[in-house]
Scaffold this active site. Structure first.
Site, PDB file in Angstrom:
ATOM      1  N   HIS A 109      87.314  59.886 130.220  1.00 33.77           N
ATOM      2  CA  HIS A 109      87.099  58.490 130.612  1.00 33.77           C
ATOM      3  C   HIS A 109      85.642  58.135 130.347  1.00 33.77           C
ATOM      4  O   HIS A 109      84.748  58.956 130.520  1.00 33.77           O
ATOM      5  CB  HIS A 109      87.407  58.291 132.106  1.00 33.77           C
ATOM      6  CG  HIS A 109      87.641  56.871 132.465  1.00 33.77           C
ATOM      7  ND1 HIS A 109      86.616  56.013 132.742  1.00 33.77           N
ATOM      8  CD2 HIS A 109      88.788  56.161 132.545  1.00 33.77           C
ATOM      9  CE1 HIS A 109      87.124  54.813 133.015  1.00 33.77           C
ATOM     10  NE2 HIS A 109      88.436  54.869 132.894  1.00 33.77           N
TER      11      HIS A 109
ATOM     12  N   ASP B  74      96.273  57.660 133.376  1.00 35.14           N
ATOM     13  CA  ASP B  74      97.456  57.729 132.501  1.00 35.14           C
ATOM     14  C   ASP B  74      98.111  59.090 132.492  1.00 35.14           C
ATOM     15  O   ASP B  74      99.190  59.254 131.924  1.00 35.14           O
ATOM     16  CB  ASP B  74      97.040  57.357 131.070  1.00 35.14           C
ATOM     17  CG  ASP B  74      96.581  55.913 131.013  1.00 35.14           C
ATOM     18  OD1 ASP B  74      95.435  55.671 130.615  1.00 35.14           O
ATOM     19  OD2 ASP B  74      97.359  55.051 131.438  1.00 35.14           O
TER      20      ASP B  74
HETATM   21  C1  SDX Z   1      92.178  53.848 130.302  1.00 35.96           C
HETATM   22  O1  SDX Z   1      87.693  51.826 130.606  1.00 35.96           O
HETATM   23  C2  SDX Z   1      88.610  51.909 131.503  1.00 35.96           C
HETATM   24  O2  SDX Z   1      88.379  51.720 132.688  1.00 35.96           O
HETATM   25  C3  SDX Z   1      90.002  52.223 130.986  1.00 35.96           C
HETATM   26  C4  SDX Z   1      91.060  52.454 132.039  1.00 35.96           C
HETATM   27  C5  SDX Z   1      91.364  51.192 132.803  1.00 35.96           C
HETATM   28  O3  SDX Z   1      91.881  51.309 133.932  1.00 35.96           O
HETATM   29  O4  SDX Z   1      91.153  50.100 132.257  1.00 35.96           O
HETATM   30  O5  SDX Z   1      90.642  53.463 132.948  1.00 35.96           O
HETATM   31  C6  SDX Z   1      92.373  52.885 131.420  1.00 35.96           C
HETATM   32  O6  SDX Z   1      92.056  53.413 129.191  1.00 35.96           O
HETATM   33  C7  SDX Z   1      92.037  55.320 130.608  1.00 35.96           C
HETATM   34  C8  SDX Z   1      91.733  56.190 129.312  1.00 35.96           C
HETATM   35  C9  SDX Z   1      93.050  56.433 128.580  1.00 35.96           C
HETATM   36  N1  SDX Z   1      92.801  57.052 127.259  1.00 35.96           N
HETATM   37  C10 SDX Z   1      93.141  58.339 127.025  1.00 35.96           C
HETATM   38  O7  SDX Z   1      93.581  59.117 127.885  1.00 35.96           O
HETATM   39  C11 SDX Z   1      92.955  58.754 125.559  1.00 35.96           C
HETATM   40  C12 SDX Z   1      92.259  60.125 125.503  1.00 35.96           C
HETATM   41  N2  SDX Z   1      90.878  59.934 125.976  1.00 35.96           N
HETATM   42  C13 SDX Z   1      89.856  59.675 124.993  1.00 35.96           C
HETATM   43  O8  SDX Z   1      90.215  59.083 123.820  1.00 35.96           O
HETATM   44  C14 SDX Z   1      88.507  59.297 125.588  1.00 35.96           C
HETATM   45  O9  SDX Z   1      88.260  60.169 126.598  1.00 35.96           O
HETATM   46  C15 SDX Z   1      88.298  57.880 126.070  1.00 35.96           C
HETATM   47  C16 SDX Z   1      88.650  56.862 125.036  1.00 35.96           C
HETATM   48  C17 SDX Z   1      89.106  57.621 127.303  1.00 35.96           C
HETATM   49  C18 SDX Z   1      86.811  57.729 126.439  1.00 35.96           C
HETATM   50  O10 SDX Z   1      86.114  57.733 125.245  1.00 35.96           O
HETATM   51  P1  SDX Z   1      84.491  57.784 125.237  1.00 35.96           P
HETATM   52  O11 SDX Z   1      83.922  57.488 126.557  1.00 35.96           O
HETATM   53  O12 SDX Z   1      84.045  56.962 124.071  1.00 35.96           O
HETATM   54  O13 SDX Z   1      84.194  59.302 125.015  1.00 35.96           O
HETATM   55  P2  SDX Z   1      84.070  59.957 123.612  1.00 35.96           P
HETATM   56  O14 SDX Z   1      85.223  59.544 122.766  1.00 35.96           O
HETATM   57  O15 SDX Z   1      82.687  59.686 123.107  1.00 35.96           O
HETATM   58  O16 SDX Z   1      84.228  61.499 123.970  1.00 35.96           O
HETATM   59  C19 SDX Z   1      83.100  62.235 124.433  1.00 35.96           C
HETATM   60  C20 SDX Z   1      83.360  63.663 123.941  1.00 35.96           C
HETATM   61  C21 SDX Z   1      83.687  63.713 122.449  1.00 35.96           C
HETATM   62  O17 SDX Z   1      83.227  64.984 121.955  1.00 35.96           O
HETATM   63  P3  SDX Z   1      81.779  65.026 121.200  1.00 35.96           P
HETATM   64  O18 SDX Z   1      81.854  64.023 120.061  1.00 35.96           O
HETATM   65  O19 SDX Z   1      80.773  64.634 122.240  1.00 35.96           O
HETATM   66  O20 SDX Z   1      81.700  66.441 120.726  1.00 35.96           O
HETATM   67  O21 SDX Z   1      84.514  64.199 124.616  1.00 35.96           O
HETATM   68  C22 SDX Z   1      85.527  64.457 123.663  1.00 35.96           C
HETATM   69  C23 SDX Z   1      85.190  63.703 122.381  1.00 35.96           C
HETATM   70  O22 SDX Z   1      85.694  64.389 121.251  1.00 35.96           O
HETATM   71  N3  SDX Z   1      86.769  63.945 124.248  1.00 35.96           N
HETATM   72  C24 SDX Z   1      87.945  64.570 124.210  1.00 35.96           C
HETATM   73  C25 SDX Z   1      88.827  63.743 124.927  1.00 35.96           C
HETATM   74  N4  SDX Z   1      88.179  62.649 125.365  1.00 35.96           N
HETATM   75  C26 SDX Z   1      86.901  62.780 124.937  1.00 35.96           C
HETATM   76  N5  SDX Z   1      88.335  65.739 123.626  1.00 35.96           N
HETATM   77  C27 SDX Z   1      89.635  66.075 123.790  1.00 35.96           C
HETATM   78  N6  SDX Z   1      90.556  65.329 124.472  1.00 35.96           N
HETATM   79  C28 SDX Z   1      90.172  64.164 125.053  1.00 35.96           C
HETATM   80  N7  SDX Z   1      91.062  63.441 125.739  1.00 35.96           N
END
Ligand code: SDX
Length: 434
Positions: free
Chosen positions: A312, A369
């Site tokens: 998140h 989720d």
């Molecule tokens: C919702 O914003 C909100 O409040 C949203 C929400 C709401 O109520 O409105 O809470 C609802 O959207 C919840 C999130 C649902 N999405 C997912 O579950 C999809 C999987 N999660 C990711 O795609 C990600 O964690 C996000 C999109 C939720 C957050 O993305 P960020 O903050 O931009 O983080 P990032 O993509 O920069 O990740 C940081 C690091 C990365 O590695 P590095 O590049 O630093 O090496 O963490 C890793 C990412 O690769 N990472 C994950 C991961 N999520 C982040 N690696 C593996 N699995 C994951 N799920």
């Protein structure tokens, strides 16, 4: 009108070359302070650069507060755990819109007002018949909500309180009817009109799962679970879809069109579409012994796979909603006497991931989720309906934020700038010379 309450508590000093600039620092009632960069470009000729808005406040707001480190979520100051436990969705809707819990008479009047608007204009019916039966329900919901802007012209005058109230009430009242209609259309069943004697959650369940040929009965546990799921999804600060609604609304666009824009944004698998993607992932994993293979893929930079339902932007500790949702999952599965192997996979996956160095280092925890798909599937919804339910609940948050934006005296049309790296100015070359 909203009263701006941010207070200046200091100054930030910025040096660019030999020039020094001072920028005011503002603080709210909770959370990190913000540096006011509004004068920066005018005074220094420099923009700030923050794609994804990781360090940018887009607005002042008094509705929802998240503390990502503490795993705290407050709706108008009330902890989500207490509201999920003690309140009901329409009472939470009133709280998000008006800022205080309603008195008995206010609660009664609000619920009666919403109940009076649950039916759809009969011509909206023809919109559904324009969709293929296998259209994704989110496509139908986006299109139908946007189409409402063609039916309620009086509500479009966003500067008039009465018109805004009517649009908010109509949207809260009709969104379950539209959501249920999307479902019924996609399974080829006749749609079911709302029954205004039922509560909001029970009315929705009945519109989804009753058929004209049989009596419909649903247990209080299931109705309470549905209502709780709506509360958990109602609002969440300036997330991507809420920011979309605010940006659309900042131009004075029609409220139904603004909410349709929010629904479209929520559909993405990185946002509200994650609940559908998460259950599909859990089903693909299938058994506990395949979890290590998927954990390895999630950690592999060469593999675009991510653990859906994990991570998140704000929560760097647990998401309080996922804890409530896990409890609801057990209540629903126990009530229905369902043994769901996917729940066993989810619990084992959560346990393994939370002990894994990669997830600990990147502070990746289950989000709202992660468990919601298991509960919604147990309630009888197909995965294609999961984000529709998220959008149904989040409509209350979107309209609260939209309304607050219109009442904010400091509000202006949103218009970000950019760092341009395209071609510099050049003359047109006639095709004979290319
Ligand atoms: C919702 O914003 C909100 O409040 C949203 C929400 C709401 O109520 O409105 O809470 C609802 O959207 C919840 C999130 C649902 N999405 C997912 O579950 C999809 C999987 N999660 C990711 O795609 C990600 O964690 C996000 C999109 C939720 C957050 O993305 P960020 O903050 O931009 O983080 P990032 O993509 O920069 O990740 C940081 C690091 C990365 O590695 P590095 O590049 O630093 O090496 O963490 C890793 C990412 O690769 N990472 C994950 C991961 N999520 C982040 N690696 C593996 N699995 C994951 N799920």
């Amino acid at each position: 009108m909203m009263e701006n309450k941010i207070k200046q508590t200091g100054k930030a000093k910025l040096s660019i070359g030999s020039d020094d600039y001072e920028l005011p620092i503002y603080e709210g009632s909770m959370g990190a302070p913000g540096i006011d960069v509004r004068p920066l470009y005018k005074n220094s000729g420099h923009f700030t650069f923050d794609p994804g808005y990781t360090s940018t406040c887009s607005t002042e707001s008094q509705i929802t507060f998240i503390d990502g480190a503490k795993g705290q979520l407050l709706y108008r100051g009330y902890p989500i755990e207490q509201l999920a436990d003690k309140s009901d969705f329409l009472e939470v809707a009133y709280l998000l819109i008006h800022g205080e819990l309603p008195s008995k008479s206010q609660d009664k009047k609000f619920k009666e007002t919403i109940t009076q608007h649950t039916m759809l204009h009969d011509q909206v019916e023809s919109f559904f018949h324009g969709f293929r039966r296998d259209s994704h329900p989110m496509a139908m919901m986006t299109g139908t909500v946007g189409a409402l802007s063609g039916f309620y012209h009086d509500d479009a005058h966003t500067t008039e309180d009465e018109a805004r109230d009517m649009a908010m009430h109509r949207l809260i009242a009709k969104i379950p009817t539209i959501a249920a209609r999307c479902y019924k259309y996609s399974i080829g069943q006749p749609h079911v009109y709302p029954n205004n004697e039922l509560s909001y959650a029970e009315n929705f369940l009945r519109m989804c799962f009753s058929v004209p040929a049989e009596k419909y009965k649903v247990s209080k546990t299931i109705v309470d679970a549905m209502d709780k799921i709506f509360i958990l999804h109602a609002d969440h600060e300036q997330n991507a879809s809420t920011s979309t609604v605010r940006l659309a609304g900042s131009s004075g666009a029609n409220p139904y069109a603004c909410i349709a824009a929010g629904i479209a944004c929520l559909w993405g698998p990185s946002h509200g579409g994650a609940n559908e993607a998460c259950l599909n992932m859990l089903r693909e994993i299938g058994t506990v012994d395949r979890i290590p293979e998927f954990i390895a893929r999630a950690k592999d930079k060469q593999d675009p796979f991510r653990l859906m339902g994990f991570g998140h932007r704000v929560y760097k500790n647990f998401d309080p909603r996922s804890r409530v949702m896990q409890k609801v999952a057990h209540e629903v599965l126990d009530e229905l006497g369902l043994k769901n192997p996917v729940l066993d996979v989810a619990k084992e996956l959560e346990k393994i991931a939370l002990e894994d160095e990669y997830f600990i280092a990147k502070k990746l925890y289950p989000n709202v989720d992660f468990y919601s798909g298991i509960v919604l599937s147990a309630l009888g919804f197909p995965t294609s309906m999961f984000t529709v339910l998220f959008a149904l609940a989040r409509t209350v948050g979107w309209i609260s934020q939209w309304n607050e934006m219109l009442e904010d005296p400091s509000q202006r049309i949103g218009r970000p700038r950019q760092l341009y790296t395209g071609p510099t100015a050049r003359d047109y070359t006639p095709i004979s010379k290319r």
